[in-house]
Design a protein around this motif. Structure first.
Motif, mmCIF file in Angstrom:
data_model
loop_
_atom_site.group_PDB
_atom_site.id
_atom_site.type_symbol
_atom_site.label_atom_id
_atom_site.label_comp_id
_atom_site.label_asym_id
_atom_site.label_seq_id
_atom_site.Cartn_x
_atom_site.Cartn_y
_atom_site.Cartn_z
ATOM 1 N N PHE A 1 37.377 -24.325 -47.450
ATOM 2 C CA PHE A 1 37.291 -23.625 -46.159
ATOM 3 C C PHE A 1 37.676 -22.148 -46.225
ATOM 4 N N HIS A 2 37.709 -21.576 -47.412
ATOM 5 C CA HIS A 2 38.037 -20.158 -47.547
ATOM 6 C C HIS A 2 37.021 -19.286 -46.821
ATOM 7 N N THR A 3 35.749 -19.541 -47.036
ATOM 8 C CA THR A 3 34.702 -18.732 -46.405
ATOM 9 C C THR A 3 34.783 -18.825 -44.892
ATOM 10 N N THR B 1 23.156 -25.468 -44.540
ATOM 11 C CA THR B 1 23.842 -24.233 -44.923
ATOM 12 C C THR B 1 25.357 -24.410 -44.863
ATOM 13 N N TRP B 2 25.834 -25.056 -43.789
ATOM 14 C CA TRP B 2 27.269 -25.311 -43.632
ATOM 15 C C TRP B 2 27.784 -26.143 -44.798
ATOM 16 N N VAL C 1 37.267 -22.006 -38.928
ATOM 17 C CA VAL C 1 36.258 -23.060 -39.065
ATOM 18 C C VAL C 1 35.513 -23.292 -37.746
ATOM 19 N N LEU C 2 36.235 -23.408 -36.655
ATOM 20 C CA LEU C 2 35.591 -23.693 -35.369
ATOM 21 C C LEU C 2 34.720 -22.529 -34.911
ATOM 22 N N VAL C 3 35.238 -21.323 -34.977
ATOM 23 C CA VAL C 3 34.478 -20.141 -34.553
ATOM 24 C C VAL C 3 33.234 -19.977 -35.408
ATOM 25 N N PHE C 4 33.412 -20.092 -36.720
ATOM 26 C CA PHE C 4 32.270 -19.951 -37.624
ATOM 27 C C PHE C 4 31.220 -21.022 -37.343
ATOM 28 N N THR C 5 31.663 -22.260 -37.196
ATOM 29 C CA THR C 5 30.736 -23.368 -36.991
ATOM 30 C C THR C 5 29.952 -23.194 -35.694
ATOM 31 N N LEU C 6 30.632 -22.872 -34.622
ATOM 32 C CA LEU C 6 29.935 -22.678 -33.340
ATOM 33 C C LEU C 6 28.931 -21.532 -33.411
#
Length: 70
Positions: A38-40, A23-24, A47-52
Motif C-alpha cells: 500500500f505504499h503507492t 489497475t488497482w 487507500v480510500l481516497v486513491f480508490t474512490l
C-alpha cells in the motif's frame, strides 16, 4: 436513441470498473512484490481516497470512451 445512451452509460461504467479493478490490483501487486504494501496508495492520498478517485475517474473515462466509439 434513448436506448443507445443508456447502453453507453452502462457499458462505459462496466469498462471503467473492470479497468479500475485490474489497475488497482496491479498497483497493489507491485507494492507487495517490492515489500512495501500500500505504499503507492498512501503516497497518493491514502487507500480510500486513491480508490474512490481511481474508480470514479476510470468509470468516467469508460463512459466517455464507449460514448465516443458509438
Amino acid at each position: 436513441m434513448e436506448t443507445m445512451k443508456h447502453g453507453s452509460l452502462r457499458e462505459g461504467a462496466t469498462v471503467g470498473v473492470i479497468v479500475a479493478t485490474f489497475t488497482w490490483l496491479w498497483i497493489a501487486g507491485v507494492d507487495v512484490v517490492t515489500a512495501r504494501p500500500f505504499h503507492t496508495f498512501t503516497a497518493l492520498g491514502g487507500v480510500l481516497v486513491f480508490t474512490l478517485a481511481h474508480y470514479v475517474l476510470n468509470i468516467l473515462y469508460g463512459v466517455v470512451l464507449v460514448t465516443g466509439l458509438r
